[in-house]
Design a protein around this motif. Sequence first.
Motif, mmCIF file in Angstrom:
data_model
loop_
_atom_site.group_PDB
_atom_site.id
_atom_site.type_symbol
_atom_site.label_atom_id
_atom_site.label_comp_id
_atom_site.label_asym_id
_atom_site.label_seq_id
_atom_site.Cartn_x
_atom_site.Cartn_y
_atom_site.Cartn_z
ATOM 1 N N GLU A 32 48.900 15.013 11.603
ATOM 2 C CA GLU A 32 49.489 16.305 11.272
ATOM 3 C C GLU A 32 48.384 17.218 10.771
ATOM 4 N N ALA A 33 48.218 18.329 11.466
ATOM 5 C CA ALA A 33 47.177 19.276 11.067
ATOM 6 C C ALA A 33 47.496 19.856 9.691
ATOM 7 N N ARG A 34 46.488 19.966 8.869
ATOM 8 C CA ARG A 34 46.673 20.524 7.534
ATOM 9 C C ARG A 34 46.884 22.027 7.621
ATOM 10 N N GLU A 35 47.829 22.520 6.826
ATOM 11 C CA GLU A 35 48.056 23.960 6.804
ATOM 12 C C GLU A 35 46.841 24.647 6.203
ATOM 13 N N VAL A 36 46.466 25.789 6.783
ATOM 14 C CA VAL A 36 45.305 26.523 6.296
ATOM 15 C C VAL A 36 45.682 27.260 5.016
ATOM 16 N N PRO A 37 45.106 26.876 3.871
ATOM 17 C CA PRO A 37 45.456 27.536 2.607
ATOM 18 C C PRO A 37 44.694 28.844 2.449
ATOM 19 N N ILE A 55 41.084 27.548 -4.560
ATOM 20 C CA ILE A 55 40.608 27.522 -5.947
ATOM 21 C C ILE A 55 41.587 26.766 -6.831
ATOM 22 N N LEU A 56 42.887 27.034 -6.629
ATOM 23 C CA LEU A 56 43.910 26.356 -7.422
ATOM 24 C C LEU A 56 43.917 24.856 -7.148
ATOM 25 N N ASP A 57 43.715 24.485 -5.889
ATOM 26 C CA ASP A 57 43.725 23.069 -5.510
ATOM 27 C C ASP A 57 42.546 22.295 -6.095
ATOM 28 N N LEU A 58 41.498 23.016 -6.513
ATOM 29 C CA LEU A 58 40.358 22.344 -7.128
ATOM 30 C C LEU A 58 40.724 21.757 -8.488
ATOM 31 N N VAL A 59 41.732 22.351 -9.139
ATOM 32 C CA VAL A 59 42.109 21.920 -10.487
ATOM 33 C C VAL A 59 43.029 20.710 -10.391
ATOM 34 N N PRO A 60 42.591 19.569 -10.929
ATOM 35 C CA PRO A 60 43.414 18.356 -10.825
ATOM 36 C C PRO A 60 44.575 18.363 -11.825
ATOM 37 N N PHE A 116 37.703 30.433 7.844
ATOM 38 C CA PHE A 116 36.575 30.722 6.956
ATOM 39 C C PHE A 116 36.699 29.923 5.662
ATOM 40 N N THR A 117 37.935 29.757 5.194
ATOM 41 C CA THR A 117 38.170 28.949 3.998
ATOM 42 C C THR A 117 37.718 27.511 4.213
ATOM 43 N N ASP A 118 37.963 26.993 5.416
ATOM 44 C CA ASP A 118 37.522 25.632 5.739
ATOM 45 C C ASP A 118 36.002 25.530 5.690
ATOM 46 N N TYR A 119 35.329 26.567 6.162
ATOM 47 C CA TYR A 119 33.865 26.558 6.133
ATOM 48 C C TYR A 119 33.350 26.514 4.689
ATOM 49 N N ILE A 120 34.015 27.254 3.796
ATOM 50 C CA ILE A 120 33.641 27.211 2.382
ATOM 51 C C ILE A 120 33.866 25.810 1.821
ATOM 52 N N LEU A 121 34.975 25.206 2.220
ATOM 53 C CA LEU A 121 35.272 23.839 1.774
ATOM 54 C C LEU A 121 34.201 22.861 2.237
ATOM 55 N N ILE A 122 33.757 23.006 3.481
ATOM 56 C CA ILE A 122 32.735 22.106 4.017
ATOM 57 C C ILE A 122 31.485 22.139 3.141
ATOM 58 N N VAL A 123 31.047 23.357 2.797
ATOM 59 C CA VAL A 123 29.842 23.497 1.980
ATOM 60 C C VAL A 123 30.069 22.931 0.581
#
Length: 451
Positions: free
Chosen positions: A144-149, A155-160, A355-362
Amino acid sequence: MENNLVTAFQDNWITLGVSAVLLALLYFMAKKRVGFGTRVLVALGLGLVAGVIFNNFQLKFEGVGTIGSIYVSLIRMIVIPLVFVLVINSIISITNIAFLKKIGIKTVAWFLGTTGVAAIIGLLVALAINPAGTFEASQPEGFEAREVPSFFQVILDLVPSNPVNEAATGKVLPVLIFALFIAIAIVKVGSKKPEAVQPVKALFASLTEVLHQVVKFVLRFTPYGVYALIAVMAAKYGLETLKPLATLILVSYIALIIHFVFVFGGLVAFVGKLNPLRFFKKAYPTVAVGFTTRSSYATLPINLEVITKRLGVSPRIASFVAPLGATMNFNGCGGIWPAIVSVFVASVYGIHLSFTDYILIVAVSIISSIGVAGVPGPASISTTVVLTALGLPLEGLAMVVAVESLIDMGRTAVNATGTTVTAVLVANSEGELDREVFNSNDNDELELNPA
């Protein structure tokens, strides 16, 4: 209907029988201590040949696919516990807070910063020259492809908010952030009450050793997993699976050369205020040994000699930067490679990256480069972490793992040279770089023995 079921059953036993013989051959090669990289390449060749034969005779191959799925599941199994434990253990190993603040922060900042730049270069080159070309494969069953946030959601998902739940659902980023909090807290408490954190440090040191062994167990399955996954892909698409591999190697070396020449050369010239051509000439033994041994640890003795005797870095700086670099400076393995593989896998399976995915990759490449410190097969682990964070199919690893040994030479040379560059920059900033030694030709013929 019944005849079709019987035929499928018979076909699966035929393909499994053929595969059993070929897997036995790979096992025999392992017993004869044939090199790991050689066995993976042989597995690639056997998988392609078997898959093309299955394709030509239109044989069913679900049974072989199960072998590949088991390998992918084993990789998924180790990702979360591995990065959690190793990020913590890497940071808490630094006990001298004053030294950490003065030298350590600079060193780690250069390691992680250049890894981030390497990931950006890998992304740009892969996007400019799509390594997958026009080749496309159907997405794995059940994927299942992940929805593009949105950016703010990232940023919110970074907070555990619930680390246990996020670990259970395979969310790598919040687990990494939680690990950073735990590690920094241990260091902070340990600076005041060393005895209070000693049991925790011992626990994570022990867990690190155990997980290293688990990784070794999983990596031993790599040739068999590569065979199965490549055979399935070749059975579906025939010889079309060969075309992207040459392009992938080309794209990887273009990115590595760009990073080596322009990033390393630029840092030496504009930050260190040194002649980059002289630097590359003096650092050549490190580059050569890294390229030929494909091991940052094997390069370490040579790199220490180069850094101190040829480049003029003080032994105090060199003795800290070089060993740390051998375990956590992965410009090639943790920056360029995961970025290229992410674009490759997404293209193969027809998944759009935003573009958000590219930021995530880095971002994930930078953080995960801490977590794979000292792990066997750091490039594969880093890539697995990045693919998992992006929600991309891990099945795509089969093709890239098969050609890794050809690319790993360049990756290791870049990793080792990055450590050398950092040592020079840190020493220069601390006034512990002897420019007379750097500019002198007297030590250019220094004898360096890898043994």
